[in-house]
Design a protein around this motif. Structure first.
Motif, PDB file in Angstrom:
ATOM      1  N   ILE A 102       5.639  -6.830 -10.903  1.00 33.00           N
ATOM      2  CA  ILE A 102       5.750  -5.381 -10.726  1.00 33.00           C
ATOM      3  C   ILE A 102       5.915  -4.670 -12.063  1.00 33.00           C
ATOM      4  O   ILE A 102       5.343  -3.594 -12.280  1.00 33.00           O
ATOM      5  CB  ILE A 102       6.912  -5.046  -9.773  1.00 33.00           C
ATOM      6  CG1 ILE A 102       6.554  -5.478  -8.355  1.00 33.00           C
ATOM      7  CG2 ILE A 102       7.236  -3.556  -9.796  1.00 33.00           C
ATOM      8  CD1 ILE A 102       7.654  -5.264  -7.347  1.00 33.00           C
ATOM      9  N   HIS A 103       6.680  -5.267 -12.957  1.00 30.89           N
ATOM     10  CA  HIS A 103       6.895  -4.627 -14.255  1.00 30.89           C
ATOM     11  C   HIS A 103       5.895  -5.103 -15.303  1.00 30.89           C
ATOM     12  O   HIS A 103       6.016  -4.775 -16.485  1.00 30.89           O
ATOM     13  CB  HIS A 103       8.330  -4.869 -14.731  1.00 30.89           C
ATOM     14  CG  HIS A 103       9.347  -4.148 -13.891  1.00 30.89           C
ATOM     15  ND1 HIS A 103      10.103  -4.784 -12.937  1.00 30.89           N
ATOM     16  CD2 HIS A 103       9.697  -2.844 -13.847  1.00 30.89           C
ATOM     17  CE1 HIS A 103      10.905  -3.909 -12.346  1.00 30.89           C
ATOM     18  NE2 HIS A 103      10.672  -2.721 -12.876  1.00 30.89           N
ATOM     19  N   GLY A 104       4.903  -5.868 -14.875  1.00 30.15           N
ATOM     20  CA  GLY A 104       3.805  -6.232 -15.750  1.00 30.15           C
ATOM     21  C   GLY A 104       2.629  -5.301 -15.534  1.00 30.15           C
ATOM     22  O   GLY A 104       2.751  -4.216 -14.961  1.00 30.15           O
ATOM     23  N   HIS A 105       1.446  -5.715 -15.949  1.00 33.41           N
ATOM     24  CA  HIS A 105       0.279  -4.848 -15.814  1.00 33.41           C
ATOM     25  C   HIS A 105      -0.205  -4.761 -14.368  1.00 33.41           C
ATOM     26  O   HIS A 105      -0.974  -3.864 -14.018  1.00 33.41           O
ATOM     27  CB  HIS A 105      -0.860  -5.349 -16.720  1.00 33.41           C
ATOM     28  CG  HIS A 105      -1.442  -6.661 -16.276  1.00 33.41           C
ATOM     29  ND1 HIS A 105      -0.902  -7.884 -16.644  1.00 33.41           N
ATOM     30  CD2 HIS A 105      -2.516  -6.951 -15.480  1.00 33.41           C
ATOM     31  CE1 HIS A 105      -1.615  -8.859 -16.110  1.00 33.41           C
ATOM     32  NE2 HIS A 105      -2.597  -8.324 -15.403  1.00 33.41           N
ATOM     33  N   GLN A 106       0.262  -5.665 -13.491  1.00 35.12           N
ATOM     34  CA  GLN A 106      -0.184  -5.632 -12.090  1.00 35.12           C
ATOM     35  C   GLN A 106       0.390  -4.428 -11.349  1.00 35.12           C
ATOM     36  O   GLN A 106      -0.285  -3.830 -10.512  1.00 35.12           O
ATOM     37  CB  GLN A 106       0.226  -6.919 -11.369  1.00 35.12           C
ATOM     38  CG  GLN A 106      -0.462  -8.169 -11.862  1.00 35.12           C
ATOM     39  CD  GLN A 106       0.295  -8.808 -13.021  1.00 35.12           C
ATOM     40  OE1 GLN A 106       1.278  -8.243 -13.516  1.00 35.12           O
ATOM     41  NE2 GLN A 106      -0.157  -9.959 -13.459  1.00 35.12           N
ATOM     42  N   PHE A 159       3.330  -2.389  -8.814  1.00 35.59           N
ATOM     43  CA  PHE A 159       3.955  -2.637  -7.522  1.00 35.59           C
ATOM     44  C   PHE A 159       2.955  -3.151  -6.488  1.00 35.59           C
ATOM     45  O   PHE A 159       3.193  -4.167  -5.829  1.00 35.59           O
ATOM     46  CB  PHE A 159       4.607  -1.351  -7.018  1.00 35.59           C
ATOM     47  CG  PHE A 159       5.228  -1.480  -5.648  1.00 35.59           C
ATOM     48  CD1 PHE A 159       6.473  -2.057  -5.480  1.00 35.59           C
ATOM     49  CD2 PHE A 159       4.553  -1.021  -4.519  1.00 35.59           C
ATOM     50  CE1 PHE A 159       7.045  -2.184  -4.221  1.00 35.59           C
ATOM     51  CE2 PHE A 159       5.114  -1.133  -3.249  1.00 35.59           C
ATOM     52  CZ  PHE A 159       6.363  -1.715  -3.108  1.00 35.59           C
ATOM     53  N   GLY A 160       1.827  -2.474  -6.316  1.00 37.62           N
ATOM     54  CA  GLY A 160       0.872  -2.826  -5.276  1.00 37.62           C
ATOM     55  C   GLY A 160       0.312  -4.229  -5.422  1.00 37.62           C
ATOM     56  O   GLY A 160       0.383  -5.051  -4.501  1.00 37.62           O
ATOM     57  N   LEU A 175       0.808  -1.219   0.000  1.00 40.00           N
ATOM     58  CA  LEU A 175       0.000   0.000   0.000  1.00 40.00           C
ATOM     59  C   LEU A 175       0.843   1.271   0.000  1.00 40.00           C
ATOM     60  O   LEU A 175       0.304   2.369  -0.092  1.00 40.00           O
ATOM     61  CB  LEU A 175      -0.922   0.013   1.230  1.00 40.00           C
ATOM     62  CG  LEU A 175      -1.903  -1.160   1.352  1.00 40.00           C
ATOM     63  CD1 LEU A 175      -2.730  -1.020   2.623  1.00 40.00           C
ATOM     64  CD2 LEU A 175      -2.823  -1.236   0.131  1.00 40.00           C
ATOM     65  N   ALA A 176       2.168   1.123   0.119  1.00 44.91           N
ATOM     66  CA  ALA A 176       3.052   2.293   0.152  1.00 44.91           C
ATOM     67  C   ALA A 176       3.022   3.023  -1.184  1.00 44.91           C
ATOM     68  O   ALA A 176       2.879   2.416  -2.246  1.00 44.91           O
ATOM     69  CB  ALA A 176       4.478   1.853   0.493  1.00 44.91           C
TER      70      ALA A 176
END
Length: 444
Positions: free
Chosen positions: A198-202, A204-205, A132-133
């Motif tokens: 993280i580097h896909g469509h998802q 970091f969160g 959540l950061a």
């Protein structure tokens, strides 16, 4: 072997020094650890899952790769210096060490499952909070990762190590090696997994939350598997009383081992924090440099198995000392890296030697304990002394690097600390053998 382990026997009252193991006696038939069995190996598997999910993911989140000295510096916390960012991972490591004494006392008092379940919950909750950061919000990462995840690790990693002494004696080092290999495999799996997320469509969160969900399920299974096996004692057995701290402070070989550990801790995390960034800054392809930490963990898998097996046969000191000197040499070798091949070779070798150091040290601390009931407090005191070194080591290295990345400063500092720690470890071995009246050439 470090300590000869004789067959089970009826202990007799001793009139000698309090450091002697026979002082902890009361006519109780103590069969000792079984060196195997269903409960023992289930505990090893459960401990493996704790290390896979805990230190395996923490080696990603706090010490390198996506979420620290590379990802944090270049993408997520660009408003902070490498030295400031290093405080996050350093505080997380320091906190799990700093709480060693109370956690060790609680373990020796029989609160193993309370620690493991509570620590698992705190760790998983904190990892969800990391997801959540927001970018640039340093305090959010510091609280969730440095404080929260550090507390969860503090409550689980030491009991998981200490409980092996309840189940294994002659094969203790190898069992610890198998269990801690989970950290190496986790350090390979989680960087690749999170990089894709993280580097896909998802992003970091979602990427971190998906990882946290997987870890939550695995830690639930781990808690079902682990078992404790404290020695059976009579109600008035002196071993039920906690070992006085003053006895530990008067144990000179043990205290020399602690001083050695402090110096080694100051320098031993340097490649894990900075080698990936070093590679990128020296022109190595970024996609290949990403796998530097995975190479370190791959080497660590080897370093956690074969050296621990050897330690059970040639002695823990005789394995730990060469591994520590090798770590020093490999840290200094970083300055000679000129291409990707050099970076990969140093990463693999350093991972192996660092893995040997990390996994053989708990076996050494178990072996020099005079009784199974004090393993927790000895490990706890040792790791508590490591806390300041873990806290300040990498920020010092980061400050020496400066924003201009003067690499020789941090590298030389870490190398000197490792050499000094290795020399004092030799002294600890000498003092231990002299106290036991043995030969300096014996396998110990």
């Amino acid at each position: 072997m470090l300590i000869e382990r004789s067959p089970p026997k009826l202990l007799e009252k001793s009139e000698g020094n309090a450091n002697e193991s026979n002082d902890y006696s009361s006519g109780v038939l103590d069969d000792g650890p079984p060196d195997g069995g269903l409960d023992a190996w289930m505990t090893v598997i459960g401990g493996w899952l704790f290390y896979f999910c805990g230190l395996g993911c923490a080696s990603l989140i706090s010490k390198a790769n996506l979420c620290s000295s590379d990802f944090y510096v270049r993408e997520f916390l660009t408003n902070k210096t490498p030295s400031e960012i290093a405080w996050i991972g350093s505080f997380e490591i320091a906190l799990q060490f700093l709480l060693g004494i109370p956690v060790g006392i609680a373990f020796d008092a029989g609160y193993f499952h309370h620690l493991m379940i509570g620590g698992s919950f705190i760790y998983c909750f904190s990892l969800f909070m990391v997801s959540l950061a927001q970018p640039g919000q340093y305090y959010q990462i510091f609280l969730a990762q440095g404080v929260g995840m550090g507390l969860g690790l503090a409550m689980t990693f030491l009991p998981a190590l200490s409980v092996i002494a309840h189940h294994f004696s002659r094969r203790r080092g190898f069992a610890i090696g198998i269990m801690t290999s989970g950290a190496s495999i986790g350090g390979i799996v989680f960087p690749i997994m999170l990089n894709k997320l993280i580097h896909g469509h998802q992003g970091f969160g979602l990427g971190v939350r998906a990882t946290a969900a997987v870890i939550t399920g695995l830690l639930f299974i781990a808690n079902l598997l682990v078992r404790t096996r404290p020695p059976t004692l009579r109600e008035n057995d002196p071993r039920m009383r906690r070992t006085p701290m003053i006895i530990l402070f008067k144990d000179v070989p043990y205290m020399a081992c602690i001083i050695s550990g402090v110096l080694l801790t100051l320098g031993i995390f340097y490649p894990i924090f900075y080698l990936q960034l070093f590679s990128i800054k020296h022109g190595i392809d970024q996609n290949l440099a990403f796998y530097i930490v995975s190479f370190i963990n791959a080497g660590g898998l080897f370093g956690r198995l074969l050296p621990n097996y050897l330690a059970d046969h040639v002695g823990t000191y005789n394995v730990l000392i060469p591994a520590s000197f090798a770590c020093a040499a490999l840290v200094l070798a970083i300055l000679g890296i000129r291409d990707a091949v050099g970076a990969i070779i140093v990463s693999l070798l350093y991972g192996a030697m660092n893995g040997a150091h990390i996994s053989v040290t708990p076996a050494l601390l178990s072996d020099i304990s005079t009784d199974i009931t004090e393993v927790g407090i000895r490990m706890g005191l040792y790791f508590s002394f490591m806390a300041p070194a873990a806290l300040f080591g990498q920020p010092i290295s980061g400050a020496l690097l400066t924003s201009e990345f003067v690499w020789w400063r941090g590298t030389i500092f870490s190398g000197i600390c490792l050499i000094a720690g290795s020399v004092i470890l030799v002294l600890s071995r000498f003092l231990f053998i002299r106290r036991k009246g043995g030969s300096q050439f014996q396998l110990i």
